[in-house]
Enzyme design. Structure first.
Site: not given
Ligand code: AMP
Length: 240
Positions: A107, A146, A179
């Site tokens: 990343r 999501r 999440r």
């Protein structure tokens, strides 16, 4: 693409090829979905750093607690923990022959450099870096909708791909959850990290002649087909 077309593509694919791929994409870019399809098509090992960290964060150890604190804030786990964890995973026997698909790692450029060094040590290298490009506004709307199933991490979106029964997975009947890092400010923070830090990986892999970019705002199957074409046309010779 219908099932027959997909199967034709898969049958002429690079199945079993020893190719090491990095999938680069912001949170919500469809990276996890594409990774699952690629693993099916190519038979390579999927290594998702976020999944490894979520599992590690459940452990009641000092390290587990430390990791959890970064995940909850949406911050990157320090490199010394991250790089070691990924290299340990890559060195497991299942990664030795068929190739790997790295998802969520590297990343940062420092992680990419550490990865190159670690792979060189075992006679391996990254062959391709594929960037799934999706505009930021689209990412925010995808992430805030999501929901994930508790049993097998099947992914839904309450706006674009809702389950038949609200809050319940169509496939295995388990409960859906959001999440903690897909909410509000944490989403913003994670996207800021992506667009300021992770995006620099594009230059890193472009300079090595390994970068391919794919429009991630297309239908899931089209994105998959484009990625498969890139892999099929990938030239094994080292970059000039
Ligand atoms: P993800 O599921 O890929 O969005 O990752 C969830 C969280 O795990 C991130 O917000 C970070 O806290 C941590 N994480 C995953 N991959 C990395 C990485 N390559 N470097 C540092 N932290 C990471």
């Amino acid at each position: 693409m219908n099932a027959m077309e997909r199967s034709a593509l898969v049958n002429t694919s690079t199945e079993g090829a020893n190719v090491n791929i990095i999938l680069i994409g912001a949170q919500g870019s469809g990276k996890g979905t594409q990774a699952a399809l690629l693993v099916q098509s190519l038979g390579i090992v999927h290594i998702a750093s976020g999944d490894l960290f979520r599992a590690a964060s459940q452990e009641q150890t000092e390290l587990g607690k430390k990791i959890r604190s970064y995940l909850d804030k949406g911050e990157l786990v320090p490199d010394e923990i991250t790089v070691q964890m990924i290299l340990n995973r890559i060195n497991k026997p299942d990664c030795a022959s068929g190739g790997v698909l790295l998802d969520g790692f590297p990343r940062t450029v420092a992680q990419a450099q550490a990865l190159d060094k670690g792979l060189q040590g075992v006679g391996q290298q990254i062959d391709l870096a594929i960037y799934l490009q999706v505009p930021r506004e689209e990412l925010i709307s995808r992430l805030s909708g999501r929901y994930i199933c508790q049993a097998h991490q099947h992914v839904y979106n309450i706006y674009t791909n809702p389950p038949k029964v609200p809050g319940v997975c169509d496939i295995d009947g388990s409960n859906l959850y959001q999440r903690s890092d897909d909410r509000g400010e944490v989403v913003e923070k994670r996207l800021n990290i992506f667009f300021s830090e992770t995006i620099r990986l594009l230059d890193y892999y472009r300079a090595e002649n390994k970068l391919a970019e794919v429009n991630g705002k297309q239908e899931i199957d089209h994105v998959h087909m484009e990625i498969m074409k890139i892999i099929k046309n990938w030239d094994r010779s080292p970059p000039k």
